[in-house]
Design an enzyme around this catalytic site. Structure first.
Site, PDB file in Angstrom:
ATOM      1  N   HIS A 306       0.899  -0.942  -0.195  1.00 31.24           N
ATOM      2  CA  HIS A 306       0.336  -0.181  -0.097  1.00 31.24           C
ATOM      3  C   HIS A 306       0.939   1.419   0.291  1.00 31.24           C
ATOM      4  CE1 HIS A 306      -2.715   2.665   1.057  1.00 31.24           C
ATOM      5  NE2 HIS A 306      -4.131   1.695   0.747  1.00 31.24           N
ATOM      6  N   ASP A 363      -8.193  -4.924  -0.467  1.00 31.33           N
ATOM      7  CA  ASP A 363      -8.563  -5.670  -1.689  1.00 31.33           C
ATOM      8  C   ASP A 363      -8.373  -6.907  -1.539  1.00 31.33           C
ATOM      9  OD1 ASP A 363      -7.538  -3.038  -3.395  1.00 31.33           O
ATOM     10  OD2 ASP A 363      -9.360  -4.054  -3.068  1.00 31.33           O
TER      11      ASP A 363
HETATM   12  C1  SDX Z   1      -6.045  -0.216  -3.071  1.00 35.16           C
HETATM   13  O1  SDX Z   1      -4.240   4.497  -1.776  1.00 35.16           O
HETATM   14  C2  SDX Z   1      -4.664   3.890  -1.755  1.00 35.16           C
HETATM   15  O2  SDX Z   1      -5.733   4.401  -0.422  1.00 35.16           O
HETATM   16  C3  SDX Z   1      -6.350   2.961  -2.461  1.00 35.16           C
HETATM   17  C4  SDX Z   1      -6.861   1.959  -1.024  1.00 35.16           C
HETATM   18  C5  SDX Z   1      -8.114   3.124  -1.502  1.00 35.16           C
HETATM   19  O3  SDX Z   1      -8.472   2.244  -0.407  1.00 35.16           O
HETATM   20  O4  SDX Z   1      -8.795   3.773  -1.628  1.00 35.16           O
HETATM   21  O5  SDX Z   1      -6.147   1.476  -0.327  1.00 35.16           O
HETATM   22  C6  SDX Z   1      -7.415   0.703  -2.364  1.00 35.16           C
HETATM   23  O6  SDX Z   1      -6.195   0.389  -4.115  1.00 35.16           O
HETATM   24  C7  SDX Z   1      -5.509  -0.864  -2.270  1.00 35.16           C
HETATM   25  C8  SDX Z   1      -4.433  -1.683  -3.126  1.00 35.16           C
HETATM   26  C9  SDX Z   1      -5.056  -2.268  -4.116  1.00 35.16           C
HETATM   27  N1  SDX Z   1      -4.043  -2.692  -4.766  1.00 35.16           N
HETATM   28  C10 SDX Z   1      -3.031  -4.182  -5.050  1.00 35.16           C
HETATM   29  O7  SDX Z   1      -3.030  -4.871  -4.404  1.00 35.16           O
HETATM   30  C11 SDX Z   1      -1.954  -3.936  -6.016  1.00 35.16           C
HETATM   31  C12 SDX Z   1      -0.200  -5.171  -5.099  1.00 35.16           C
HETATM   32  N2  SDX Z   1       0.146  -3.423  -4.837  1.00 35.16           N
HETATM   33  C13 SDX Z   1       0.703  -2.786  -5.262  1.00 35.16           C
HETATM   34  O8  SDX Z   1       1.272  -2.852  -7.266  1.00 35.16           O
HETATM   35  C14 SDX Z   1       1.525  -1.590  -4.712  1.00 35.16           C
HETATM   36  O9  SDX Z   1       1.579  -2.071  -3.452  1.00 35.16           O
HETATM   37  C15 SDX Z   1       0.787  -0.565  -4.499  1.00 35.16           C
HETATM   38  C16 SDX Z   1       0.313  -0.309  -6.339  1.00 35.16           C
HETATM   39  C17 SDX Z   1      -0.714  -0.850  -3.860  1.00 35.16           C
HETATM   40  C18 SDX Z   1       1.556   0.039  -3.964  1.00 35.16           C
HETATM   41  O10 SDX Z   1       2.334   0.550  -4.831  1.00 35.16           O
HETATM   42  P1  SDX Z   1       3.802   2.103  -4.523  1.00 35.16           P
HETATM   43  O11 SDX Z   1       3.101   2.255  -3.065  1.00 35.16           O
HETATM   44  O12 SDX Z   1       3.963   2.627  -5.542  1.00 35.16           O
HETATM   45  O13 SDX Z   1       4.700   0.934  -4.246  1.00 35.16           O
HETATM   46  P2  SDX Z   1       6.056   0.429  -4.480  1.00 35.16           P
HETATM   47  O14 SDX Z   1       6.163   0.439  -6.274  1.00 35.16           O
HETATM   48  O15 SDX Z   1       7.128   1.779  -4.760  1.00 35.16           O
HETATM   49  O16 SDX Z   1       7.029  -0.425  -4.340  1.00 35.16           O
HETATM   50  C19 SDX Z   1       7.879  -0.685  -3.279  1.00 35.16           C
HETATM   51  C20 SDX Z   1       8.223  -1.664  -3.324  1.00 35.16           C
HETATM   52  C21 SDX Z   1       9.155  -2.321  -4.802  1.00 35.16           C
HETATM   53  O17 SDX Z   1       9.879  -3.204  -4.750  1.00 35.16           O
HETATM   54  P3  SDX Z   1      11.260  -2.335  -4.717  1.00 35.16           P
HETATM   55  O18 SDX Z   1      11.524  -1.883  -6.113  1.00 35.16           O
HETATM   56  O19 SDX Z   1      11.892  -1.280  -3.627  1.00 35.16           O
HETATM   57  O20 SDX Z   1      12.903  -3.346  -4.665  1.00 35.16           O
HETATM   58  O21 SDX Z   1       7.176  -2.703  -3.221  1.00 35.16           O
HETATM   59  C22 SDX Z   1       7.538  -3.505  -4.028  1.00 35.16           C
HETATM   60  C23 SDX Z   1       8.167  -2.684  -5.130  1.00 35.16           C
HETATM   61  O22 SDX Z   1       8.296  -3.575  -6.314  1.00 35.16           O
HETATM   62  N3  SDX Z   1       6.075  -3.655  -4.033  1.00 35.16           N
HETATM   63  C24 SDX Z   1       6.040  -5.401  -4.420  1.00 35.16           C
HETATM   64  C25 SDX Z   1       4.280  -5.085  -4.231  1.00 35.16           C
HETATM   65  N4  SDX Z   1       3.869  -3.914  -4.020  1.00 35.16           N
HETATM   66  C26 SDX Z   1       4.853  -3.546  -3.796  1.00 35.16           C
HETATM   67  N5  SDX Z   1       6.185  -5.949  -4.782  1.00 35.16           N
HETATM   68  C27 SDX Z   1       5.294  -6.825  -4.796  1.00 35.16           C
HETATM   69  N6  SDX Z   1       3.808  -7.641  -4.899  1.00 35.16           N
HETATM   70  C28 SDX Z   1       3.349  -6.563  -4.172  1.00 35.16           C
HETATM   71  N7  SDX Z   1       1.665  -6.419  -4.126  1.00 35.16           N
END
Ligand code: SDX
Length: 427
Positions: A306, A363
């Protein structure tokens, strides 16, 4: 204002006010940055940038706190219902009985959707994704409610709000019924708001509708948990669309489109598809964990991570508990729930996830309950939109009442410098 922040660049010092929120959050007010320094900030994804001051929802990502207008989500999920939570978010206070009854009566009065809208719905193939249908229908509502476009008074705003609170559940139900080939029905004003939604979604033409309190209560709680979440992607879309003074309905339509993405609200559908794939793979959670950690693999563990929560998403905790309760109350044994719990356990112990503070989000478990309630997987994100409706409305209303300026971010240009035109014959 707390005090000042100083920026030093090329021997010059620039001072900027520091503003403090009611929860002691601090922000550097950079409204004069470009005019005083000639520079802008750069912050892709706005990870460090506040777009507004808001009094609606407070999150503490480190402590896993979520409050709507100062009330903890745990209390609202347990003691409130969705319609009074919607009233709270939109108007700022929990309604007394008279206020709530009037709000509901005003909504009931507007719950008719023009029959011509069915022609628009008919034009979609059954295979159309419900989020695309819902976004289109929400925008199309304007044609039948033209006075809801240019809102110049709070009274006009109130009726635009009541209209969409009334008609959106009908569109949600019609979107699902279209996919199932069921007749498009209207609601029953004698029912509660969420019970009416459920009846519109599930009433069979040839059977008496019998409500199930467990199902209605579970749906009501899920909608509360999704109702607002400060400046997330879709809410920011609603606000920036509305900042051009585009109407409420089109602003919501834009928000629905943003929510559809699998990184945002679309994740609840993607989680179920991922869990089903793991089940088909013989429950091989480690294979999907390895894919999620593999930088060369675009796969992410859906329902995990998140932007704000670097601890448990408080909603995920409530939904996980509710999933157990609803499935046992309904006498449903769903292996997917056990796969989800197994995946969560492995992820919470894995250094990749621990280091990045990746926890289950809203989710991760919600789809398991939606499935138990008989909601098709492709409708999960539509249910998220139904829940988020009052939050989007509240944020749009706050933005307009505060007279926020049109949203127009800057950029750092990294393209070609000026160059002379080359005629076609010379290229
Ligand atoms: C919602 O914003 C809100 O409030 C949203 C929400 C709401 O109520 O409106 O809460 C609803 O959208 C919840 C999130 C639902 N999405 C997912 O579950 C999809 C999977 N999650 C990821 O795509 C991710 O965690 C996000 C999009 C939710 C957040 O991404 P960020 O904040 O841009 O974080 P990032 O991509 O910079 O990740 C940081 C690190 C990265 O690795 P490094 O580059 O540091 O090595 O964490 C890794 C990412 O690759 N990472 C994941 C991951 N989420 C982050 N790796 C594997 N699986 C994941 N799910």
């Amino acid at each position: 204002m707390k005090d000042k922040a100083i920026l030093e660049y090329e021997g010059k010092k620039y001072e900027f006010p520091v503003v403090e929120g009611t929860e002691k959050e601090l922000a550097i007010d950079i409204k004069t940055l470009r005019s005083s320094t000639g520079m802008i900030t750069l912050d892709p994804g706005y990870k460090n940038t506040g777009s507004c001051e808001s009094a609606i929802t407070y999150l503490d990502g480190e402590k896993g706190i979520l409050r709507y207008r100062g009330y903890n989500i745990e209390e609202l999920a347990e003691k409130a219902d969705f319609l009074e939570t919607a009233y709270l978010l939109i108007f700022g206070e929990l309604p007394n009985k008279e206020e709530l009854d009037k709000f509901h009566d005003d909504i009931k009065h507007e719950s008719h959707v023009d029959e011509e809208m069915k022609k628009i719905l008919d034009a979609f193939p059954k295979s159309a994704h419900p989020m695309g249908v819902l976004s289109s229908l929400t925008s199309a509502l304007i044609a039948f409610n033209p006075t809801s476009v240019n809102i110049s008074s709070e009274k006009e705003m109130y009726y635009s709000i009541v209209r969409i609170m009334a008609k959106f559940p009908v569109l949600v139900a019609w979107t699902m019924r279209k996919q199932k080939g069921l007749p498009l029905d209207y609601g029953d004003d004698s029912l509660g708001y969420v019970e009416n939604l459920h009846k519109m979604m599930f009433k069979r033409p040839n059977k008496e509708y019998v409500n199930n309190k467990i199902v209605i209560d579970a749906l009501d709680q899920l909608l509360i948990l999704h109702a607002d979440h400060e400046q997330n992607c879709s809410t920011s879309t609603v606000r920036i669309t509305g900042s051009s003074h585009a109407g409420l309905f089109v602003s919501l339509s834009a928000g629905i489109s943003a929510l559809w993405g699998p990184l945002h609200g679309g994740a609840n559908q993607a989680v179920l598809e991922m869990l089903e794939a793991i089940e088909e793979d013989g429950g091989d959670t480690q294979k999907y964990m390895n894919k999620a950690k593999d930088k060369d693999d675009p796969f992410r563990l859906m329902g995990f991570g998140h932007r704000v929560y670097k601890n448990f998403d408080p909603r995920a905790k409530i939904i996980k508990r509710a999933a157990d309760e609803v499935l046992s109350d309904l006498g449903i044994e769903d292996p997917i729930l056990n796969i989800a719990k197994g995946l969560e356990k492995v992820a919470l112990e894995d250094s990749y996830f621990v280091k990045r503070k990746l926890y289950p989000n809203v989710d991760f478990y919600s789809g398991i309950i939606y499935r138990a309630l008989g909601i098709p997987t492709e409708m999960f994100t539509v249910m998220f939109a139904m829940g988020r409706l009052p939050g989007w409305i509240a944020q749009w209303r706050e933005m307009r009442l505060r007279g926020e300026p049109i949203g127009r971010p800057r950029q750092v240009y990294i393209g070609e410098n000026q160059r002379p035109f080359v005629p076609l014959k010379k290229r």
